[in-house]
Design an enzyme around this catalytic site. Structure first.
Site, short mmCIF file in Angstrom:
data_model
loop_
_atom_site.label_atom_id
_atom_site.label_comp_id
_atom_site.label_asym_id
_atom_site.label_seq_id
_atom_site.Cartn_x
_atom_site.Cartn_y
_atom_site.Cartn_z
N CYS A 49 0.82 -1.21 0.00
CA CYS A 49 0.00 0.00 0.00
C CYS A 49 0.86 1.26 0.00
O CYS A 49 0.37 2.35 -0.31
CB CYS A 49 -0.95 0.01 1.19
SG CYS A 49 -0.12 -0.01 2.80
N ASN A 50 2.14 1.12 0.32
CA ASN A 50 3.01 2.30 0.41
C ASN A 50 4.08 2.37 -0.67
O ASN A 50 4.80 3.36 -0.76
CB ASN A 50 3.70 2.34 1.78
CG ASN A 50 2.73 2.62 2.90
OD1 ASN A 50 1.90 3.51 2.78
ND2 ASN A 50 2.80 1.84 3.96
N GLY A 243 -12.89 -6.08 5.72
CA GLY A 243 -11.79 -6.80 5.09
C GLY A 243 -11.06 -7.70 6.07
O GLY A 243 -10.86 -7.32 7.24
N GLU A 246 -4.40 -9.04 5.58
CA GLU A 246 -3.38 -8.79 6.61
C GLU A 246 -3.67 -7.52 7.39
O GLU A 246 -3.59 -7.49 8.62
CB GLU A 246 -2.00 -8.70 5.95
CG GLU A 246 -0.87 -8.54 6.94
CD GLU A 246 0.49 -8.48 6.27
OE1 GLU A 246 1.51 -8.54 6.97
OE2 GLU A 246 0.54 -8.36 5.02
#
Length: 491
Positions: A49-50, A243, A246
């Site tokens: 995501c980063n 969700g 992780e």
């Protein structure tokens, strides 16, 4: 030569990063295309995501006496942000965040120029694959070559370049990315060596510093912010996690430590039920995914972490008096709006925080770990030096070992034959062995020193290869699966 092309939270906004999201299928497809580029031997892709980063190993490029390959100092422009931009025939635009221009790094301008050309071909492939304007990617890409690339990979693995310094998720994400590439024959020895050292470096950083003490993550910071937001209304507040990946699981575990009214929502209800049972979270309520739009306005805090892009639009929201906070922790983002857009539409009581917004929220945590981060950077620097030294010795150590082993075997063979024929009594075997070994060591000392001196000279590769063939060393070097050490098979 190692090369890194990086698009991370440090140089790219969330709007562009979400366009660079990859699942396993897309990753394999793109890497196969990249490995077909002339000069690329191995590749892997890390997408979180980063960050979206491509690691490649390039074929060695011989120096050529061509004016077309020489870029003068005047062609290098330094911006105020210490980014270096290179223009050559208006065709090549390279960006590096290192302390000196890419072309001048590592002392080989021609090799660096060719490597940059390949890197921009990679960017072109990436732009075409994702349907993004090539110039946008080129203007935002961070490119690092050889030692700078190694330093970058080691720093990422050690979580020194994460939004939350010291978080432990990145190590597992890198291992998964490497394994995906390796299992699909997209990377081999070179990237295996690099990643093996990177994981060792990360482990050393965690062991010798406090950077991962009381480990935190993007999820834990989001949860803490949500709890701070609720303040005294904690018991009556309703919190929803959307969700079970992780990130969602980390949010659930952190929230479960507090006495809160917690609900989980997931596309697959059975998967959500199994997760709650596995992690002893049966007290958490379940919301059917099809009912999310119906009940979304009932919750005070919602943490979104679902794969697949947008699942909530502003049309699903109602204008209610109570304040609400939404955390969009997914990439691509799950929400089609941000705080500013909602305020413009008259939703004044909803705050939206995405992964980039958490950077400023995590400032206190980052400041608290500055000293540990400095120590960690020193460890990374030492590992980079160790890796470079180790690489330089890879070509010569097996040759030296094979040369000395053959001398040793020859001495044993002749001693055994001499004793068998009665030329030397058995009682003198040990003394004769010592004499022969001493003689061979003296004889091989100068060749050994000269071969070691070749380790740092790229021009000596052909000579080393010839010596390796003479002593049979080339066929005895094998790389273990998922490991970085060499095995010398017994003859």
């Amino acid at each position: 030569m190692y090369a890194v092309i990086s698009f991370s939270h440090k140089n790219v906004g969330v709007a562009l990063r979400e366009k660079l999201h990859f699942d396993d299928t897309d990753t394999i497809t793109l890497l196969k295309q990249l490995n077909n580029i002339d000069g690329i031997l191995e590749s892997m892709l890390l997408a979180t995501c980063n960050r979206c980063e491509i690691y490649v190993y390039l074929q060695g490029i011989a120096t050529k006496d061509s004016k077309d390959l020489i870029v003068t100092q005047n062609e290098i422009k330094t911006t105020e942000s210490n980014h270096y931009h290179l223009r050559h025939d208006k065709a090549l635009h390279a960006t590096s965040c290192q302390d000196k221009a890419i072309l001048e790094s590592n002392g080989n301008r021609d090799s660096n120029y060719h490597a940059l050309t390949i890197c921009h071909e990679i960017i072109a492939k990436l732009a075409n694959f994702k349907g993004i304007d090539r110039d946008i990617l080129q203007d935002n890409a961070h490119i690092a070559l050889q030692s700078h690339a190694v330093h970058h990979v080691f720093s990422v693995a050690s979580s020194l370049m994460s939004v939350v310094i010291g978080e432990t998720q990145i190590s597992g994400q890198m291992k998964a990315a490497y394994k995906l590439s390796y299992d699909n024959n997209l990377c081999a020895k070179a990237l295996t060596r690099l990643l093996h050292f990177a994981f060792r470096c990360a482990a050393q950083v965690r062991t010798l510093t406090d950077i991962s003490k009381n480990p935190v993550s993007v999820a834990s910071i989001a949860v803490n912010l949500g709890l701070e937001y609720l303040d005294n209304t904690l018991k009556n507040a309703k919190i929803l996690v959307v969700g079970v990946g992780e990130m969602g699981l980390l949010c659930l575990k952190n929230l479960a430590k507090h006495n809160v009214n917690l609900t989980l929502c997931n596309r697959t209800k059975i998967k959500a039920q199994e997760l709650l049972q596995t992690h002893n979270l049966e007290h958490v309520s379940l919301l059917d995914f099809t009912l999310l739009q119906t009940h979304i306005n009932e919750y005070d805090v919602i943490l979104f972490a679902v794969a697949g892009g947008v699942i909530v639009t502003h049309e699903m929201l109602e204008k209610v008096e109570k304040k609400r906070i939404f955390f969009d922790l997914s990439m691509p983002r799950n929400l089609s709006f941000d705080t500013a857009k909602l305020q413009a539409l008259g939703y004044d009581n909803i705050e939206v925080i995405d992964v980039d917004s958490l950077k400023s929220k995590a400032a206190t945590h980052i400041n608290a770990r500055k000293e540990s981060a400095k120590m960690a950077m020193g460890i990374v620097g030492q590992f980079v030096l160790d890796f470079e030294h180790w690489l330089s010795g890879l070509g010569v150590n097996p040759v030296i070992k094979a040369m000395r082993e053959q001398a040793k075997l020859a001495s044993y063979k002749e001693i055994n034959r001499a004793i068998k024929k009665g030329f030397i009594p058995e009682a003198l075997r040990e003394n004769v062995e010592k004499l022969l070994h001493s003689t061979f060591n003296e004889f091989l000392h100068t060749p050994t020193m000269k071969i070691k001196a070749m380790a740092d000279d790229e021009k000596a590769d052909s000579m080393l290869e010839a010596i390796a063939n003479v002593f049979g060393a080339q066929d005895r070097i094998l790389l273990n699966r998922y490991k970085c050490e060499y095995d010398i098979t017994k003859q």
